[in-house]
Design a protein around this motif. Structure first.
Motif, PDB file in Angstrom:
ATOM      1  N   LYS A 184      -8.038   6.007  -1.905  1.00 54.03           N
ATOM      2  CA  LYS A 184      -8.049   4.775  -1.084  1.00 54.03           C
ATOM      3  C   LYS A 184      -7.216   4.959   0.179  1.00 54.03           C
ATOM      4  CE  LYS A 184      -8.784   1.612  -4.936  1.00 54.03           C
ATOM      5  NZ  LYS A 184      -8.153   0.569  -5.773  1.00 54.03           N
ATOM      6  N   ASP A 211       4.295   7.839  -6.171  1.00 55.90           N
ATOM      7  CA  ASP A 211       3.720   7.507  -7.478  1.00 55.90           C
ATOM      8  C   ASP A 211       4.644   8.034  -8.574  1.00 55.90           C
ATOM      9  OD1 ASP A 211       0.530   6.692  -8.257  1.00 55.90           O
ATOM     10  OD2 ASP A 211       1.776   7.482  -9.882  1.00 55.90           O
ATOM     11  N   ILE A 212       4.540   7.428  -9.737  1.00 56.10           N
ATOM     12  CA  ILE A 212       5.360   7.870 -10.867  1.00 56.10           C
ATOM     13  C   ILE A 212       4.733   9.086 -11.554  1.00 56.10           C
ATOM     14  CG2 ILE A 212       4.331   6.454 -12.715  1.00 56.10           C
ATOM     15  CD1 ILE A 212       7.463   5.673 -13.175  1.00 56.10           C
ATOM     16  N   VAL A 243       8.345   8.541  -7.429  1.00 60.55           N
ATOM     17  CA  VAL A 243       9.231   7.383  -7.257  1.00 60.55           C
ATOM     18  C   VAL A 243       8.840   6.308  -8.259  1.00 60.55           C
ATOM     19  CG1 VAL A 243       9.706   5.464  -5.662  1.00 60.55           C
ATOM     20  CG2 VAL A 243       9.637   7.802  -4.788  1.00 60.55           C
ATOM     21  N   ASP A 244       9.851   5.617  -8.800  1.00 60.95           N
ATOM     22  CA  ASP A 244       9.587   4.468  -9.667  1.00 60.95           C
ATOM     23  C   ASP A 244       9.637   3.198  -8.812  1.00 60.95           C
ATOM     24  OD1 ASP A 244       9.524   2.423 -11.494  1.00 60.95           O
ATOM     25  OD2 ASP A 244      11.004   3.298 -12.856  1.00 60.95           O
ATOM     26  N   LEU A 245       8.482   2.587  -8.620  1.00 54.27           N
ATOM     27  CA  LEU A 245       8.390   1.422  -7.722  1.00 54.27           C
ATOM     28  C   LEU A 245       9.058   0.180  -8.301  1.00 54.27           C
ATOM     29  CD1 LEU A 245       4.651   1.662  -6.587  1.00 54.27           C
ATOM     30  CD2 LEU A 245       6.660   2.416  -5.330  1.00 54.27           C
ATOM     31  N   GLY A 271       2.100   3.777  -5.195  1.00 57.34           N
ATOM     32  CA  GLY A 271       1.282   3.969  -6.403  1.00 57.34           C
ATOM     33  C   GLY A 271      -0.041   4.595  -6.018  1.00 57.34           C
ATOM     34  N   TYR A 288       1.023   6.303 -17.253  1.00 58.66           N
ATOM     35  CA  TYR A 288       0.563   7.263 -16.252  1.00 58.66           C
ATOM     36  C   TYR A 288       1.179   8.653 -16.397  1.00 58.66           C
ATOM     37  CZ  TYR A 288      -1.523   3.209 -14.075  1.00 58.66           C
ATOM     38  OH  TYR A 288      -2.268   2.096 -13.829  1.00 58.66           O
TER      39      TYR A 288
HETATM   40  C1  LIG Z   1      -3.613   0.599 -10.957  1.00 64.45           C
HETATM   41  S1  LIG Z   1      -3.266   2.256 -10.499  1.00 64.45           S
HETATM   42  C2  LIG Z   1      -3.762   2.233  -8.791  1.00 64.45           C
HETATM   43  C3  LIG Z   1      -3.992   3.600  -8.187  1.00 64.45           C
HETATM   44  C4  LIG Z   1      -4.469   3.592  -6.741  1.00 64.45           C
HETATM   45  N1  LIG Z   1      -3.498   3.055  -5.831  1.00 64.45           N
HETATM   46  C5  LIG Z   1      -5.749   2.801  -6.641  1.00 64.45           C
HETATM   47  O1  LIG Z   1      -5.702   1.632  -6.268  1.00 64.45           O
HETATM   48  O2  LIG Z   1      -6.777   3.366  -6.986  1.00 64.45           O
HETATM   49  C6  LIG Z   1      -1.539   2.181 -10.424  1.00 64.45           C
HETATM   50  C7  LIG Z   1      -0.874   3.407  -9.842  1.00 64.45           C
HETATM   51  O3  LIG Z   1       0.527   3.146  -9.747  1.00 64.45           O
HETATM   52  C8  LIG Z   1       1.249   4.171 -10.386  1.00 64.45           C
HETATM   53  N2  LIG Z   1       2.413   3.538 -11.023  1.00 64.45           N
HETATM   54  C9  LIG Z   1       2.424   2.727 -12.115  1.00 64.45           C
HETATM   55  N3  LIG Z   1       3.660   2.301 -12.359  1.00 64.45           N
HETATM   56  C10 LIG Z   1       4.451   2.857 -11.408  1.00 64.45           C
HETATM   57  C11 LIG Z   1       5.839   2.793 -11.131  1.00 64.45           C
HETATM   58  N4  LIG Z   1       6.677   2.059 -11.877  1.00 64.45           N
HETATM   59  N5  LIG Z   1       6.292   3.486 -10.068  1.00 64.45           N
HETATM   60  C12 LIG Z   1       5.462   4.242  -9.297  1.00 64.45           C
HETATM   61  N6  LIG Z   1       4.149   4.339  -9.519  1.00 64.45           N
HETATM   62  C13 LIG Z   1       3.648   3.655 -10.552  1.00 64.45           C
HETATM   63  C14 LIG Z   1       0.316   4.808 -11.375  1.00 64.45           C
HETATM   64  O4  LIG Z   1       0.626   6.151 -11.645  1.00 64.45           O
HETATM   65  C15 LIG Z   1      -1.039   4.635 -10.691  1.00 64.45           C
HETATM   66  O5  LIG Z   1      -1.346   5.739  -9.881  1.00 64.45           O
END
Ligand SMILES: C[S@@+](CC[C@H](N)C(=O)[O-])C[C@H]1O[C@@H](n2cnc3c(N)ncnc32)[C@H](O)[C@@H]1O
Length: 309
Positions: free
Chosen positions: A80, A97-98, A124-126, A74, A26
């Motif tokens: 959404k 979100d990252i 943030v890193d989730l 995220g 991402y």
């Molecule tokens: C599958 S997408 C879903 C996006 C949105 N929530 C949706 O459902 O349409 C995953 C999201 O999580 C974020 N993401 C992925 N790994 C992450 C992490 N370790 N920490 C934070 N955000 C993360 C990505 O940047 C992306 O926006």
């Protein structure tokens, strides 16, 4: 930061099963590519989740009951999250979100459309523990759509849910969407779309890693490989070396690191676990959520739950 990432990637790429964490998908390009994936006919999760959220809008709003802060985990393009504003009426919207720049642009746009909601964007890193000390007294609704939870290994899901249940501080809950187990053909197509968008999304992780740490992955050396691992109940995405390849990770002042891959070697980039409703509800319950309501689509492809502490 560059040194920390280089060290993380050096460890993961030289492990017995070489890997690149899915968080590296991402950057700006990856976030846009994921938006396109969500438009694809083959990628049913987005359509099914929307169908469930639209069909049961009143039920989910009744279950949530009241929301001081909507914490979008995220959040991506925040679409959404924003689709919940009218039904659950949050006073605050906190998007995490990252993908920092992409998130900040999305939140800035949204703030113009909904000036009455206090909004903030947080890079943030989730995968690390979460804490919201400033929100302790408020009723929080955590929102984790899109089956992003499927990227966590099952043990990590338990930790993540326990962390969120604790952070509710006895008031609030988690609204979450997850992909369900189904026939292998449907699962396979969703991650192997004929247009090749998922392949581009997977390969883009290499470009992002190059940009972040200065490594020299070449796209033409790698190909997308995704399949359903039934024994683990997960889609696995990998990058497969097309030939013998050597990749250099810069040493940042000390010696560079050369990593060799033979033709056919894999770099594991993502798991996407698929659950049954029973398995998923049990995980929420074990983490401390007491009251769990669920909704699904007619084919039972996807599941949305509101889990209250
Ligand atoms: C599958 S997408 C879903 C996006 C949105 N929530 C949706 O459902 O349409 C995953 C999201 O999580 C974020 N993401 C992925 N790994 C992450 C992490 N370790 N920490 C934070 N955000 C993360 C990505 O940047 C992306 O926006």
């Amino acid at each position: 930061m560059k040194q920390i990432l280089t060290q993380e990637l050096l460890v993961s790429l030289t492990a017995d099963i070489p890997s690149i964490s899915p968080k590296f998908f991402y950057d700006g390009v990856g976030s846009h590519l994921f938006d396109v994936i969500m438009l694809l006919e083959e990628y049913y999760p987005t359509r099914m989740e929307k169908l469930i959220m639209d069909t049961y809008q009143r039920d989910t709003a009744n279950a949530v009951a009241h929301c001081d802060v909507l914490v979008d985990l995220g959040a991506g393009n925040c679409i959404k999250g924003s689709q919940l504003f009218n039904s659950i009426k949050p006073k605050q919207y906190r998007a995490l979100d990252i993908s920092k720049e992409y998130l900040e642009a999305a939140v800035a746009d949204l703030q113009k459309q909904f000036p009455q909601i206090e909004m903030s964007a947080h890079a943030v890193d989730l995968s690390l523990p979460l804490a919201f000390p400033d929100l302790q007294a408020l009723r929080k609704v955590f929102f984790y759509p899109g089956s992003s939870i499927g990227n966590f290994d099952p043990e990590k899901v338990d930790q993540f849910f326990t962390n969120l249940a604790h952070e509710c501080h006895g008031n609030g809950g988690l609204l979450i969407g997850v992909d369900l187990v189904k026939d292998t053909k449907t699962l396979h197509l969703a991650y192997n779309d004929p247009l090749g968008v998922t392949a581009a999304f997977n390969l883009n992780a290499l470009l992002n890693v190059n940009r972040l740490i200065g490594s020299n992955f070449q796209l033409q050396d790698w190909e997308h490989y995704a399949f359903f691992n039934a024994s683990q109940s997960r889609i696995e995405m990998h990058l497969r070396a097309r030939s013998d390849v050597q990749v250099i990770l810069p040493g940042n002042g000390s010696q560079d690191h050369a990593i060799s891959f033979s033709a056919g070697d894999l770099i594991h980039t993502e798991n996407s676990y698929k659950y049954t409703q029973e398995q998923f509800v049990e995980k929420l319950r074990l983490a401390g959520f007491a009251d769990i309501q669920c909704w699904t689509d007619p084919n039972q492809y996807f599941l949305v739950c509101f889990a209250k502490v």
